[in-house]
Enzyme design. Structure first.
Site, PDB file in Angstrom:
ATOM      1  N   GLN A 210     -10.228   8.010 -22.497  1.00 52.40           N
ATOM      2  CA  GLN A 210     -10.083   8.843 -23.088  1.00 52.40           C
ATOM      3  C   GLN A 210     -10.641   8.282 -24.716  1.00 52.40           C
ATOM      4  O   GLN A 210     -10.214   9.646 -25.221  1.00 52.40           O
ATOM      5  CB  GLN A 210      -8.546   7.706 -23.760  1.00 52.40           C
ATOM      6  CG  GLN A 210      -7.377   8.161 -22.402  1.00 52.40           C
ATOM      7  CD  GLN A 210      -5.946   7.244 -23.023  1.00 52.40           C
ATOM      8  OE1 GLN A 210      -5.778   6.201 -21.395  1.00 52.40           O
ATOM      9  NE2 GLN A 210      -5.659   8.549 -23.388  1.00 52.40           N
ATOM     10  N   GLU A 245      -7.555   4.092 -23.205  1.00 50.61           N
ATOM     11  CA  GLU A 245      -7.557   4.383 -24.414  1.00 50.61           C
ATOM     12  C   GLU A 245      -9.119   3.474 -24.640  1.00 50.61           C
ATOM     13  O   GLU A 245     -10.038   3.700 -25.611  1.00 50.61           O
ATOM     14  CB  GLU A 245      -6.631   4.722 -25.363  1.00 50.61           C
ATOM     15  CG  GLU A 245      -6.761   4.773 -26.951  1.00 50.61           C
ATOM     16  CD  GLU A 245      -5.519   4.765 -27.293  1.00 50.61           C
ATOM     17  OE1 GLU A 245      -5.958   4.844 -28.486  1.00 50.61           O
ATOM     18  OE2 GLU A 245      -4.755   4.710 -26.628  1.00 50.61           O
ATOM     19  N   ARG A 323       4.876   1.034 -34.002  1.00 52.16           N
ATOM     20  CA  ARG A 323       5.505   2.127 -33.021  1.00 52.16           C
ATOM     21  C   ARG A 323       6.656   1.494 -32.582  1.00 52.16           C
ATOM     22  O   ARG A 323       7.509   2.187 -32.784  1.00 52.16           O
ATOM     23  CB  ARG A 323       4.723   2.314 -32.476  1.00 52.16           C
ATOM     24  CG  ARG A 323       5.265   3.918 -32.054  1.00 52.16           C
ATOM     25  CD  ARG A 323       4.444   4.368 -31.354  1.00 52.16           C
ATOM     26  NE  ARG A 323       3.351   5.704 -32.127  1.00 52.16           N
ATOM     27  CZ  ARG A 323       4.235   7.254 -31.926  1.00 52.16           C
ATOM     28  NH1 ARG A 323       4.696   7.240 -32.533  1.00 52.16           N
ATOM     29  NH2 ARG A 323       2.592   7.408 -32.528  1.00 52.16           N
ATOM     30  N   PHE A 357       3.174   3.411 -26.218  1.00 54.53           N
ATOM     31  CA  PHE A 357       3.140   3.342 -26.859  1.00 54.53           C
ATOM     32  C   PHE A 357       3.286   1.894 -27.768  1.00 54.53           C
ATOM     33  O   PHE A 357       3.104   2.425 -29.963  1.00 54.53           O
ATOM     34  CB  PHE A 357       1.832   4.236 -28.122  1.00 54.53           C
ATOM     35  CG  PHE A 357       0.996   3.168 -28.771  1.00 54.53           C
ATOM     36  CD1 PHE A 357      -0.649   3.152 -27.830  1.00 54.53           C
ATOM     37  CD2 PHE A 357       0.866   3.033 -30.039  1.00 54.53           C
ATOM     38  CE1 PHE A 357      -1.570   2.474 -28.955  1.00 54.53           C
ATOM     39  CE2 PHE A 357      -0.630   2.566 -30.908  1.00 54.53           C
ATOM     40  CZ  PHE A 357      -1.623   2.064 -30.663  1.00 54.53           C
ATOM     41  N   GLU A 724       4.491  11.835 -24.495  1.00 47.31           N
ATOM     42  CA  GLU A 724       4.918  10.494 -24.347  1.00 47.31           C
ATOM     43  C   GLU A 724       6.667  10.672 -24.772  1.00 47.31           C
ATOM     44  O   GLU A 724       7.512  10.254 -24.003  1.00 47.31           O
ATOM     45  CB  GLU A 724       4.860   9.825 -25.303  1.00 47.31           C
ATOM     46  CG  GLU A 724       2.978   9.203 -25.438  1.00 47.31           C
ATOM     47  CD  GLU A 724       2.324   8.626 -26.215  1.00 47.31           C
ATOM     48  OE1 GLU A 724       2.183   7.254 -26.675  1.00 47.31           O
ATOM     49  OE2 GLU A 724       1.966   9.057 -27.547  1.00 47.31           O
TER      50      GLU A 724
END
Length: 779
Positions: A210, A245, A323, A357, A724
């Site tokens: 990614q 990622e 987050r 995330f 998401e």
């Protein structure tokens, strides 16, 4: 239910707002879509495979490679000593080691890499290496890590007002805790990389990632070369969900290391079972709350602690736990709030990005609190949720960002009506009263999800657009296609900008030599960032063309319109292909880069306040379940979703993302059960003992609609991110299961229900709820 701007776009005859099929759909259906492992192997290509540590914690005493080196076809076995540059490939903070030579910090940690003539030989030889270790006691329990303050990164906190005083002064208080399971990405295409020398003395890497730019940087760093020495290419991935990622990088680095030493192409592909063991998961969490609220259930103060089970290294855990903290309120206003976040170091593989995330692990606290307050006061959970929603005057988050768009009240109202919530709730109560074994549950839960990378510098993107002299268009951008339809949406944006057909735009692989310094395709921002960058490139070329038309045909530039493959103006019209050729003949540049950086966002970490998100995406889900009280098994029978995507660029793709995200979230919350044994070995490392949702697990009735709302912020064509946010709509399933369980106690109590809500956990919660209810009746 689409916004009028979408219909307006359709009326203009453009590509944006149209349900175009995925640009690779036909190739994928026919089996012609190439992935990294499908590409022809260069002549003389070798294969690499890692040698894995046999313990979870300890130190290497000796390594015996003799048996492996005796295997015919083995070319070389590389170690940390063979890395000419940096050994640490931590994406943000140090701690992620490419190959360990001394300390072992998780079971299966790569120690060496075998390079051989074939995949089978390399893998077999890797198993023959004998590593003798001095074993130490691993930390595998999150509570032990918390007690010892064993962190991969320092704790962080958010504060607004005096939460302790507000809780103590409230009419009611509640405390609770929950263990939240992790999740395997289970992408269809596993981790793979092919590295080879290029014609100019550098290295070309094709891999499933990614974040091509990060792979480029890390390969260059381990080889002690400039970034320009490495070119990374990704055409498409067979799924990623965050698992590629950062964690696609080690395998590309090891393949490139072998190329550096052996001077030929080298491929590295992990077996599925090792892919499970060697790559990080969604972070498991252990969270606690303490809230105070009034007689109606209105929250007056909240103290929430989220503890991320991070593994042995930082990876992206700092931002992921951030987050989780930012989303511990979900859609609810906490007048006084303290949100604390710990990043716990344990002896497992380092956990990493996964769709949401960290957001899901934080947002579940808001839903847990709402359900618990409702049970305490004997009220319907939906009433408690509606009461505590953000609204004008109650619109400041614990991190001091103002929530400016208040649409959830209307969305809930629409879904209440279309989903017939109250009538069904009444019918379900009647059913449960007469059904001793099967119990039904119903729950509606909202989502408020912040869109932007929480690491500010990642909120930027680039694109490259060429218009050829025949009017065909070539597009390249910094995002990566992992099945989500990013390339399709950006091609629609480019086609719409030029007023041409979608088919006029072709897209090539993402390459670091075409668009440099790109951000990962993550944080739901792929279209927001890369789409706007591509549109800016289009507008640059278009401005040149408008100026050329104005001068060449002597017309007012205001009269020039690009639409339906034609450019019309006051004196006539010209086709786009004719214009492209005419502009070329008159030496007008038909190529441009485009760049975009998200505005407005900022965050002061020291103060714990700012605007980390450009805007919020919203959604509401209503789920109905059936629970077998004898076995704990559950079935999702109906789901109704209303989701906010702004002015949709491609409604079909958006609905597909919503459906897929919901089912994936449902799997995380109900069936996907990661288990490590007491030696730190992952025990659930394949589909035989790790259950992802199958087609039979999808709701029998599954209704998805798009909400009537445009993005108030200036995103590309006023669209909103959709990758998401819908994942968290699955909380409605978990809450519905809790609702069904509470029916055995006449809805007056519900036991804690950790996730995933496997049949065993559901059965335990049923027994605990029934036992507690009996105690209350006899007490």
């Amino acid at each position: 239910m689409r916004h009028f701007e979408m219909d307006k776009l359709k009326a203009q005859g453009g590509s944006v707002g149209q349900s175009k099929y995925h640009e690779s759909a036909i190739k994928q259906v026919c089996g012609n879509a190439n992935y990294a492992d499908d590409n022809p192997e260069p002549h003389g290509c070798l294969h690499a495979y890692p040698v894995l540590a046999p313990i979870a914690s300890g130190f290497i005493k000796s390594i015996d490679k003799s048996k492996a080196l005796e295997v015919a076809g083995v070319k070389r076995i590389l170690s940390a000593d063979d890395v000419p540059g940096k050994l640490d490939i931590g994406p943000v903070f140090p701690g992620d080691v490419l190959l360990t030579s001394h300390e072992i910090q998780y079971h299966g940690q790569p120690v060496l890499v075998v390079v051989a003539d074939s995949y089978a030989i390399a893998r077999r030889a890797a198993r023959l290496v004998v590593i003798e270790c001095e074993q130490t006691t691993p930390i595998l329990d999150i509570k032990e890590a918390i007690k010892k303050e064993h962190w991969v990164r320092p704790p962080h906190s958010l504060n607004r007002g005096n939460s302790e005083q507000a809780i103590n002064n409230a009419a009611h208080q509640l405390k609770g805790e929950i263990h939240i399971g992790g999740q395997e990405h289970f992408y269809l295409e596993g981790q793979i990389a092919l590295a080879q020398p290029d014609n100019d003395g550098g290295i070309h890497v094709q891999c499933s990632t990614q974040h091509p730019t990060e792979v480029q940087h890390l390969v260059a760093k381990i080889l002690k070369k400039p970034f320009s020495f490495v070119n990374v290419e990704t055409r498409r991935m067979g799924g990623a969900f965050g698992g590629k990622e950062t964690q696609g990088a080690p395998w590309a680095c090891l393949a490139a290391l072998a190329v550096y030493h052996l001077g030929c192409a080298v491929k590295m592909r992990l077996a599925r079972s090792d892919d499970f063991k060697l790559t990080g998961k969604r972070h498991p969490f252990y969270n606690q709350y303490h809230v105070g609220f009034d007689e109606n259930g209105l929250i007056e103060g909240a103290d929430v602690t989220v503890n991320g089970f991070c593994g042995y290294s930082p990876d992206l855990s700092d931002a992921i736990v951030d987050r989780a903290m930012f989303h511990a309120d979900n859609a609810y206003y906490y007048p006084a709030a303290t949100i604390k976040g710990n990043r716990c170091k344990v002896n497992t593989v380092s956990h990493t990005a996964f769709r949401g995330f960290g957001g899901p692990q934080g947002m579940i606290m808001g839903e847990l609190i709402m359900d618990d307050i409702a049970a305490k006061l004997g009220k319907d959970p939906l009433e408690i949720r509606k009461l505590n929603l953000y609204k004008k005057g109650r619109d400041t988050t614990p991190y001091h960002q103002t929530v400016e768009q208040h649409i959830l009240k209307d969305m809930i109202s629409q879904l209440e009506e279309s989903g017939d919530y109250w009538a069904r709730k009444k019918a379900i109560k009647a059913f449960n009263a007469s059904s001793p074994i099967i119990k039904k549950g119903l729950a509606m839960t909202p989502v408020k999800y912040g869109i932007s990378f929480t690491v500010q510098h990642l909120n930027q993107a680039g694109a490259l657009v060429h218009v050829y002299s025949d009017g065909s268009i070539h597009l390249n951008h910094g995002g990566t296609e992992m099945g989500q339809g990013l390339n399709t949406k950006i091609a629609q944006i480019v086609a719409h900008g030029f007023g041409v057909d979608f088919d006029a735009v072709s897209i090539s692989a993402t390459r670091t030599d075409k668009v440099p310094n790109t951000s990962p395709t993550a944080a739901s921002s792929g279209t927001d960032l890369n789409g706007m960058a591509a549109l800016n490139a289009v507008n640059t070329i278009k401005e040149r063309l408008i100026n050329f038309i104005s001068e060449h045909f002597e017309v007012d530039s205001q009269s020039i319109v690009f639409k339906d493959n034609l450019i019309t103006f006051s004196k006539g019209e010209i086709s786009f292909s004719e214009l492209a050729n005419l502009a070329y003949m008159n030496r007008i540049s038909l190529s441009s880069t485009g760049y975009y950086a998200t505005p407005k966002i900022h965050y002061d970490r020291a103060k714990g306040e700012g605007r980390p998100f450009f805007y919020y995406a919203h959604g509401v889900a209503l789920s109905e379940v059936e629970v077998d009280t004898l076995t704990g098994e559950n079935t999702v029978t109906r789901v109704d979703i209303l989701h906010d995507v702004g002015s949709s660029i491609n409604p079909a793709l958006d609905i597909g993302q919503i459906e897929g995200a919901f089912v994936q979230g449902m799997g995380w919350l109900t069936t996907e059960d990661l288990q490590w044994n007491d030696k730190g070995q992952l025990a659930s490392f394949g589909p035989a003992n790790y259950k992802i949702p199958a087609i039979g697990d999808t709701p029998a009735e599954f209704n998805v609609n798009l909400y009537n709302s445009a993005n108030p912020e200036t995103t590309v064509f006023r669209s909103k991110a959709v990758g998401e946010p819908p994942f968290m709509l699955a909380f409605s399933v978990w809450s519905a299961i809790r609702n069904a369980i509470s029916s055995v106690a006449d809805y007056k109590y519900t036991a804690p229900l950790d996730t995933p809500a496997t049949p065993e956990r559901v059965l335990n919660a049923i027994e605990q709820t029934a036992s507690r209810f009996k105690e209350q009746q006899h007490g």
